[in-house]
Design an enzyme around this catalytic site. Structure first.
Site, PDB file in Angstrom:
ATOM      1  N   LYS A  10       0.820  -1.209   0.000  1.00  0.00           N
ATOM      2  CA  LYS A  10       0.000   0.000   0.000  1.00  0.00           C
ATOM      3  C   LYS A  10       0.862   1.272   0.000  1.00  0.00           C
ATOM      4  O   LYS A  10       2.065   1.224   0.292  1.00  0.00           O
ATOM      5  CB  LYS A  10      -0.960  -0.061   1.186  1.00  0.00           C
ATOM      6  CG  LYS A  10      -1.978  -1.220   1.061  1.00  0.00           C
ATOM      7  CD  LYS A  10      -3.016  -1.180   2.167  1.00  0.00           C
ATOM      8  CE  LYS A  10      -4.048  -2.290   1.998  1.00  0.00           C
ATOM      9  NZ  LYS A  10      -5.121  -2.207   3.035  1.00  0.00           N
ATOM     10  N   TYR A  50     -12.099  -1.476  -4.440  1.00  0.00           N
ATOM     11  CA  TYR A  50     -12.696  -1.691  -3.109  1.00  0.00           C
ATOM     12  C   TYR A  50     -14.220  -1.548  -3.124  1.00  0.00           C
ATOM     13  O   TYR A  50     -14.825  -1.316  -2.075  1.00  0.00           O
ATOM     14  CB  TYR A  50     -12.070  -0.736  -2.094  1.00  0.00           C
ATOM     15  CG  TYR A  50     -10.740  -1.223  -1.557  1.00  0.00           C
ATOM     16  CD1 TYR A  50     -10.648  -2.383  -0.799  1.00  0.00           C
ATOM     17  CD2 TYR A  50      -9.559  -0.523  -1.801  1.00  0.00           C
ATOM     18  CE1 TYR A  50      -9.435  -2.839  -0.293  1.00  0.00           C
ATOM     19  CE2 TYR A  50      -8.329  -0.974  -1.310  1.00  0.00           C
ATOM     20  CZ  TYR A  50      -8.295  -2.130  -0.548  1.00  0.00           C
ATOM     21  OH  TYR A  50      -7.088  -2.581  -0.054  1.00  0.00           O
ATOM     22  N   PHE A  58     -15.724   3.693   6.243  1.00  0.00           N
ATOM     23  CA  PHE A  58     -14.342   4.079   5.941  1.00  0.00           C
ATOM     24  C   PHE A  58     -14.036   4.102   4.445  1.00  0.00           C
ATOM     25  O   PHE A  58     -12.900   4.374   4.050  1.00  0.00           O
ATOM     26  CB  PHE A  58     -13.354   3.149   6.670  1.00  0.00           C
ATOM     27  CG  PHE A  58     -13.529   1.680   6.348  1.00  0.00           C
ATOM     28  CD1 PHE A  58     -12.992   1.127   5.196  1.00  0.00           C
ATOM     29  CD2 PHE A  58     -14.213   0.840   7.221  1.00  0.00           C
ATOM     30  CE1 PHE A  58     -13.132  -0.220   4.896  1.00  0.00           C
ATOM     31  CE2 PHE A  58     -14.355  -0.521   6.936  1.00  0.00           C
ATOM     32  CZ  PHE A  58     -13.814  -1.043   5.768  1.00  0.00           C
ATOM     33  N   ARG A  86      -2.750 -14.673   4.230  1.00  0.00           N
ATOM     34  CA  ARG A  86      -3.470 -13.934   5.286  1.00  0.00           C
ATOM     35  C   ARG A  86      -2.761 -14.130   6.629  1.00  0.00           C
ATOM     36  O   ARG A  86      -2.696 -13.209   7.440  1.00  0.00           O
ATOM     37  CB  ARG A  86      -4.941 -14.391   5.382  1.00  0.00           C
ATOM     38  CG  ARG A  86      -5.798 -14.156   4.131  1.00  0.00           C
ATOM     39  CD  ARG A  86      -6.193 -12.733   3.868  1.00  0.00           C
ATOM     40  NE  ARG A  86      -6.861 -12.074   4.960  1.00  0.00           N
ATOM     41  CZ  ARG A  86      -7.545 -10.928   4.831  1.00  0.00           C
ATOM     42  NH1 ARG A  86      -7.654 -10.326   3.631  1.00  0.00           N
ATOM     43  NH2 ARG A  86      -8.097 -10.353   5.852  1.00  0.00           N
ATOM     44  N   THR A  92      -6.172  -7.237  10.224  1.00  0.00           N
ATOM     45  CA  THR A  92      -6.402  -5.956   9.549  1.00  0.00           C
ATOM     46  C   THR A  92      -5.814  -4.791  10.343  1.00  0.00           C
ATOM     47  O   THR A  92      -5.162  -3.908   9.779  1.00  0.00           O
ATOM     48  CB  THR A  92      -7.921  -5.732   9.342  1.00  0.00           C
ATOM     49  OG1 THR A  92      -8.458  -6.862   8.644  1.00  0.00           O
ATOM     50  CG2 THR A  92      -8.194  -4.462   8.554  1.00  0.00           C
ATOM     51  N   ARG A 103       1.942  -6.860   8.666  1.00  0.00           N
ATOM     52  CA  ARG A 103       1.207  -5.698   9.185  1.00  0.00           C
ATOM     53  C   ARG A 103       1.751  -5.264  10.548  1.00  0.00           C
ATOM     54  O   ARG A 103       1.790  -4.071  10.846  1.00  0.00           O
ATOM     55  CB  ARG A 103      -0.293  -5.988   9.224  1.00  0.00           C
ATOM     56  CG  ARG A 103      -0.911  -5.899   7.831  1.00  0.00           C
ATOM     57  CD  ARG A 103      -2.329  -6.388   7.784  1.00  0.00           C
ATOM     58  NE  ARG A 103      -3.008  -5.975   6.547  1.00  0.00           N
ATOM     59  CZ  ARG A 103      -4.189  -6.433   6.160  1.00  0.00           C
ATOM     60  NH1 ARG A 103      -4.843  -7.308   6.915  1.00  0.00           N
ATOM     61  NH2 ARG A 103      -4.723  -6.011   5.029  1.00  0.00           N
ATOM     62  N   ASN A 113      -2.343  -0.047   6.740  1.00  0.00           N
ATOM     63  CA  ASN A 113      -1.852  -1.313   7.289  1.00  0.00           C
ATOM     64  C   ASN A 113      -0.883  -2.032   6.351  1.00  0.00           C
ATOM     65  O   ASN A 113      -0.716  -3.248   6.420  1.00  0.00           O
ATOM     66  CB  ASN A 113      -3.041  -2.202   7.701  1.00  0.00           C
ATOM     67  CG  ASN A 113      -3.969  -2.504   6.536  1.00  0.00           C
ATOM     68  OD1 ASN A 113      -3.704  -2.106   5.407  1.00  0.00           O
ATOM     69  ND2 ASN A 113      -5.052  -3.214   6.818  1.00  0.00           N
ATOM     70  N   HIS A 116      -2.254  -5.530   1.269  1.00  0.00           N
ATOM     71  CA  HIS A 116      -3.531  -6.197   0.988  1.00  0.00           C
ATOM     72  C   HIS A 116      -3.286  -7.670   0.705  1.00  0.00           C
ATOM     73  O   HIS A 116      -2.255  -8.041   0.163  1.00  0.00           O
ATOM     74  CB  HIS A 116      -4.175  -5.552  -0.249  1.00  0.00           C
ATOM     75  CG  HIS A 116      -5.350  -6.317  -0.785  1.00  0.00           C
ATOM     76  ND1 HIS A 116      -6.612  -6.206  -0.253  1.00  0.00           N
ATOM     77  CD2 HIS A 116      -5.446  -7.241  -1.795  1.00  0.00           C
ATOM     78  CE1 HIS A 116      -7.439  -7.019  -0.920  1.00  0.00           C
ATOM     79  NE2 HIS A 116      -6.759  -7.648  -1.859  1.00  0.00           N
ATOM     80  N   GLU A 127      -9.160  -9.956  -8.625  1.00  0.00           N
ATOM     81  CA  GLU A 127      -8.203  -8.904  -8.284  1.00  0.00           C
ATOM     82  C   GLU A 127      -6.950  -8.980  -9.159  1.00  0.00           C
ATOM     83  O   GLU A 127      -6.389  -7.944  -9.543  1.00  0.00           O
ATOM     84  CB  GLU A 127      -7.840  -8.999  -6.803  1.00  0.00           C
ATOM     85  CG  GLU A 127      -9.018  -8.641  -5.894  1.00  0.00           C
ATOM     86  CD  GLU A 127      -8.754  -8.874  -4.407  1.00  0.00           C
ATOM     87  OE1 GLU A 127      -9.673  -8.648  -3.609  1.00  0.00           O
ATOM     88  OE2 GLU A 127      -7.623  -9.274  -4.043  1.00  0.00           O
TER      89      GLU A 127
HETATM   90  P1  ADP Z   1      -8.469  -6.816   5.046  1.00  0.00           P
HETATM   91  O1  ADP Z   1      -7.581  -5.899   4.216  1.00  0.00           O
HETATM   92  O2  ADP Z   1      -7.756  -7.340   6.262  1.00  0.00           O
HETATM   93  O3  ADP Z   1      -9.122  -7.897   4.225  1.00  0.00           O
HETATM   94  P2  ADP Z   1     -11.037  -5.445   4.983  1.00  0.00           P
HETATM   95  O4  ADP Z   1     -11.273  -6.164   3.695  1.00  0.00           O
HETATM   96  O5  ADP Z   1     -12.082  -5.540   6.054  1.00  0.00           O
HETATM   97  O6  ADP Z   1      -9.641  -5.895   5.645  1.00  0.00           O
HETATM   98  O7  ADP Z   1     -10.817  -3.889   4.709  1.00  0.00           O
HETATM   99  C1  ADP Z   1     -10.114  -3.452   3.553  1.00  0.00           C
HETATM  100  C2  ADP Z   1      -9.166  -2.347   3.961  1.00  0.00           C
HETATM  101  O8  ADP Z   1      -9.925  -1.229   4.439  1.00  0.00           O
HETATM  102  C3  ADP Z   1      -8.236  -2.677   5.137  1.00  0.00           C
HETATM  103  O9  ADP Z   1      -7.078  -3.386   4.755  1.00  0.00           O
HETATM  104  C4  ADP Z   1      -7.892  -1.291   5.665  1.00  0.00           C
HETATM  105  O10 ADP Z   1      -6.916  -0.626   4.854  1.00  0.00           O
HETATM  106  C5  ADP Z   1      -9.232  -0.568   5.500  1.00  0.00           C
HETATM  107  N1  ADP Z   1     -10.062  -0.675   6.709  1.00  0.00           N
HETATM  108  C6  ADP Z   1     -10.687  -1.777   7.196  1.00  0.00           C
HETATM  109  N2  ADP Z   1     -11.377  -1.515   8.321  1.00  0.00           N
HETATM  110  C7  ADP Z   1     -11.192  -0.189   8.556  1.00  0.00           C
HETATM  111  C8  ADP Z   1     -11.642   0.713   9.576  1.00  0.00           C
HETATM  112  N3  ADP Z   1     -12.434   0.294  10.571  1.00  0.00           N
HETATM  113  N4  ADP Z   1     -11.243   2.002   9.506  1.00  0.00           N
HETATM  114  C9  ADP Z   1     -10.451   2.444   8.499  1.00  0.00           C
HETATM  115  N5  ADP Z   1     -10.000   1.649   7.497  1.00  0.00           N
HETATM  116  C10 ADP Z   1     -10.359   0.351   7.527  1.00  0.00           C
HETATM  117 MG    MG Z   2     -10.477  -7.767   2.651  1.00  0.00          MG
END
Ligand code: ADP
Ligand code: MG
Length: 138
Positions: A10, A50, A58, A86, A92, A103, A113, A116, A127
């Site tokens: 990222k 996304y 968010f 993962r 996350t 992370r 974080n 992805h 993707e």
């Molecule tokens: P992951 O990337 O672990 O699969 P998600 O798919 O739930 O997590 O979310 C996609 C991305 O959105 C996360 O990697 C993070 O960058 C952002 N994100 C997720 N939850 C939050 C939150 N509560 N507040 C701000 N950003 C968030």
């Molecule tokens: Mg995700």
């Protein structure tokens, strides 16, 4: 193509100079790089990537963040790539991620974080084709 996942280093992690260290950790964990590039997503492109999160509070911030600078998308291969990757990246929220995960090592916040990872085989395919033509995956 089973056994593949799509990752994105990222914008903050790229900006902070962590690209090499992150790729090193991925390769040492046994993943092979099948495709890789540097790309600065537009807001429209980040929004499309996304799209599944568009109802989440968010979403707008996430789209701005993901289009704030170049990212490094990669297609990775390993047996059980989705689950294994993962585990390698961690939770996350970096604050909740296990010691030694990417992370935990490089993430700054639940949003910034560092990396992805696809959440299913079907999404990995979708993707991967978002970033790469089939002929650019080796
Ligand atoms: P992951 O990337 O672990 O699969 P998600 O798919 O739930 O997590 O979310 C996609 C991305 O959105 C996360 O990697 C993070 O960058 C952002 N994100 C997720 N939850 C939050 C939150 N509560 N507040 C701000 N950003 C968030
Ligand atoms: Mg995700």
């Amino acid at each position: 193509m089973t056994n593949i996942t799509l990752t994105i280093i990222k914008p903050d992690a790229v900006k902070d100079g962590h690209t090499g260290a992150i790729i090193d950790q991925i390769i040492k964990a046994g993943f092979s790089v099948k495709a890789m590039k540097l790309k600065h997503l537009s807001e429209a492109e980040a929004g499309k990537f996304y799209e599944v999160h568009k109802e989440r509070p968010f979403y707008n911030d996430l789209v701005k963040y993901m289009s704030s600078g170049p990212v490094v998308p990669m297609v990775l291969e390993k047996a059980d790539a989705i689950t294994g990757f993962r585990t390698l990246i961690g939770a996350t929220n970096p604050a909740n991620a296990d010691e030694g995960t990417i992370r935990k090592n490089f993430g700054k916040s639940i949003e910034s974080n560092a990396i992805h990872g696809s959440d299913s085989d079907d999404n990995a395919k979708i993707e991967a084709s978002f970033f790469f033509a089939g002929t650019d995956i080796y």
